[in-house]
Design a protein around this motif. Structure first.
Motif, PDB file in Angstrom:
ATOM      1  N   GLY A 169       1.040  -1.155   0.137  1.00 21.45           N
ATOM      2  CA  GLY A 169      -0.033   0.234  -0.224  1.00 21.45           C
ATOM      3  C   GLY A 169       0.907   1.254  -0.076  1.00 21.45           C
ATOM      4  O   GLY A 169       0.588   2.187   0.373  1.00 21.45           O
ATOM      5  N   ALA A 170       2.040   1.164  -0.433  1.00 17.68           N
ATOM      6  CA  ALA A 170       2.930   2.696  -0.444  1.00 17.68           C
ATOM      7  C   ALA A 170       2.687   3.329  -1.535  1.00 17.68           C
ATOM      8  O   ALA A 170       2.333   3.028  -2.674  1.00 17.68           O
ATOM      9  N   LYS A 171       2.560   4.483  -1.377  1.00 18.23           N
ATOM     10  CA  LYS A 171       2.316   5.552  -2.336  1.00 18.23           C
ATOM     11  C   LYS A 171       3.072   6.996  -1.628  1.00 18.23           C
ATOM     12  O   LYS A 171       3.130   7.148  -0.803  1.00 18.23           O
ATOM     13  N   VAL A 172       3.305   7.774  -2.806  1.00 22.86           N
ATOM     14  CA  VAL A 172       4.214   8.973  -2.553  1.00 22.86           C
ATOM     15  C   VAL A 172       3.500  10.037  -3.643  1.00 22.86           C
ATOM     16  O   VAL A 172       2.985  10.020  -4.543  1.00 22.86           O
ATOM     17  N   THR A 173       3.352  11.157  -2.797  1.00 23.39           N
ATOM     18  CA  THR A 173       2.847  12.399  -3.644  1.00 23.39           C
ATOM     19  C   THR A 173       4.070  13.435  -3.838  1.00 23.39           C
ATOM     20  O   THR A 173       4.965  13.814  -2.747  1.00 23.39           O
ATOM     21  N   ASP A 174       4.366  14.009  -4.890  1.00 22.50           N
ATOM     22  CA  ASP A 174       5.306  15.044  -5.187  1.00 22.50           C
ATOM     23  C   ASP A 174       4.809  16.502  -4.889  1.00 22.50           C
ATOM     24  O   ASP A 174       3.494  16.517  -4.646  1.00 22.50           O
ATOM     25  N   LYS A 175       5.767  17.297  -5.412  1.00 20.97           N
ATOM     26  CA  LYS A 175       5.359  18.763  -4.916  1.00 20.97           C
ATOM     27  C   LYS A 175       4.243  19.235  -6.046  1.00 20.97           C
ATOM     28  O   LYS A 175       3.671  20.238  -5.520  1.00 20.97           O
ATOM     29  N   ASN A 176       3.886  18.545  -6.845  1.00 24.96           N
ATOM     30  CA  ASN A 176       2.859  19.020  -7.898  1.00 24.96           C
ATOM     31  C   ASN A 176       1.610  18.140  -7.512  1.00 24.96           C
ATOM     32  O   ASN A 176       0.536  18.257  -8.279  1.00 24.96           O
ATOM     33  N   TYR A 177       1.579  17.574  -6.264  1.00 25.72           N
ATOM     34  CA  TYR A 177       0.403  16.838  -5.756  1.00 25.72           C
ATOM     35  C   TYR A 177      -0.107  15.628  -6.682  1.00 25.72           C
ATOM     36  O   TYR A 177      -1.222  15.380  -6.643  1.00 25.72           O
ATOM     37  N   GLU A 178       0.913  15.030  -7.337  1.00 25.62           N
ATOM     38  CA  GLU A 178       0.584  13.914  -8.162  1.00 25.62           C
ATOM     39  C   GLU A 178       1.046  12.613  -7.370  1.00 25.62           C
ATOM     40  O   GLU A 178       2.281  12.694  -6.933  1.00 25.62           O
ATOM     41  N   THR A 179       0.157  11.684  -7.324  1.00 27.37           N
ATOM     42  CA  THR A 179       0.497  10.564  -6.503  1.00 27.37           C
ATOM     43  C   THR A 179       0.771   9.412  -7.279  1.00 27.37           C
ATOM     44  O   THR A 179       0.273   8.984  -8.122  1.00 27.37           O
ATOM     45  N   THR A 180       1.798   8.628  -6.450  1.00 25.61           N
ATOM     46  CA  THR A 180       2.542   7.618  -7.401  1.00 25.61           C
ATOM     47  C   THR A 180       2.397   6.284  -6.505  1.00 25.61           C
ATOM     48  O   THR A 180       2.891   6.328  -5.330  1.00 25.61           O
ATOM     49  N   LYS A 181       1.923   5.191  -6.868  1.00 30.78           N
ATOM     50  CA  LYS A 181       1.899   4.032  -6.191  1.00 30.78           C
ATOM     51  C   LYS A 181       2.954   3.126  -6.280  1.00 30.78           C
ATOM     52  O   LYS A 181       3.522   3.162  -7.369  1.00 30.78           O
TER      53      LYS A 181
END
Length: 337
Positions: free
Chosen positions: A122-134
């Motif tokens: 269930g890992a996910k990260v969000t970048d400075k542009n608020y785009e989420t990547t699983k």
């Protein structure tokens, strides 16, 4: 002239594309590491440097026999929920700059001499542009070595802790892959049988013995300790019987037979590799390897699964011992599985 210049520029661009390494951006932003010492395991989840992560989350599952004794934040705004035993749910805000940045470090005690797998899901990260990547689920594996006091092999009088095989014997005992030949004997120098090999491979694969109650061979008695594993190995195509309908479970195996069965097990999981003959050819007696065993022996030599027995000799037709098999299994599971 212009055409020549254009062609030259295209060639240069192609060359750059060929030699540039994979960038850090192509690697998962979240990764894990683990180390072990004296019955304590430390697991760290980190952000890769330069990944431009702003926030994220993950769940880490662990063996509930372990005791989670300490939780350390790598990022000030990291929150870890540890209420459910066997699971840690982490959410954080903040990210790595140029260098890798720890998000959370977990310390576990009460670790036995065995292998542990910590599953990150269930890992996910969000970048400075608020785009989420699983991020795809991944395991963090660690083997807790014996500290010299409570070794699994301690009760076996014939296991010499100063010998090359000591750690390997502890490994297969601690992971319930091999058992002793008696209450106080492991018989490290005893020859290895066909029944022993398929039993260990079956335990590695997590075979449920109740699913293999029948027998396909006249000399494999239902209810014997190796019967379900022989049946499993036969159905998986890892081993074959003889023309007379027997399996010969008590028959000793050679070093090349032992390696071939392990290689087939590795292949059955969908693994492939690019053949490399150099490592095998470096042994003085490589020409003695049987033609049917060449693919397996080349694989084992190239990947360090099998080593020589001294003076650059491989002894492919030599009798395999229980200690040799223990070492091969440890190397295989820690590096190729």
């Amino acid at each position: 002239m212009r055409k020549k210049l254009t062609a030259l520029l295209l060639a240069c661009l192609l060359l750059v594309c060929l030699v540039l390494p994979v960038s850090a951006a192509d690697a998962p932003a979240l990764f894990g590491t683990a180390n072990a010492a004296d019955g304590t395991v430390t697991v760290t989840l980190s952000l890769r440097g330069g990944s431009a992560v702003r926030s994220g989350a993950f769940t880490l599952s662990y063996d509930s026999s372990l005791t989670l004794s300490k939780t350390e934040k790598g990022l000030p705004l990291a929150v870890a929920n540890t209420k459910e035993k066997g699971k840690v749910v982490c959410n954080w805000v903040g990210g790595a700059a140029e260098a890798d940045q720890a998000v959370l470090t977990l310390t576990f005690t009460n670790a036995a001499t065995k292998s542990y797998t910590f599953k990150v899901s269930g890992a996910k990260v969000t970048d400075k542009n608020y785009e989420t990547t699983k991020i795809a689920d991944f395991p963090i594996r660690i083997y807790v070595a014996c500290n010299g006091k409570n070794c699994p092999s301690k009760s076996y009088k014939d296991v010499d802790q100063t010998q090359w095989y000591h750690n390997a014997v502890d490994y297969v005992l601690g992971n319930d892959l091999m058992k002793g030949t008696g209450k106080t004997t492991f018989s490290p120098d005893a020859t290895l049988t066909r029944g022993m090999v398929v039993t260990v491979l079956g335990r590695m694969a997590g075979v449920k013995t109740s699913d293999y109650t029948g027998t396909s061979f006249s000399d494999v008695k239902a209810g014997s300790w190796y019967a379900p594993y022989v049946q499993w190995a036969s159905k998986q195509g890892l081993v074959k019987g003889y023309e007379d309908g027997t399996f010969k479970p008590e028959q000793n195996v050679t070093r090349e037979e032992m390696v071939t069965m392990l290689f087939r097990c590795w292949q059955s999981e969908g693994n492939t590799w690019k053949t490399d003959v150099a490592a095998l050819n470096a042994y003085k007696d490589s020409a003695k390897v049987s033609s049917w065993a060449l693919p397996a022996m080349r694989w084992a030599a190239a990947n360090g699964v099998v080593n020589g027995v001294g003076d650059s000799m491989l002894e492919p037709q030599g009798q395999a011992t229980r200690a040799q098999f223990a070492k091969i299994i440890m190397v295989y599971l820690e590096n190729l599985a």
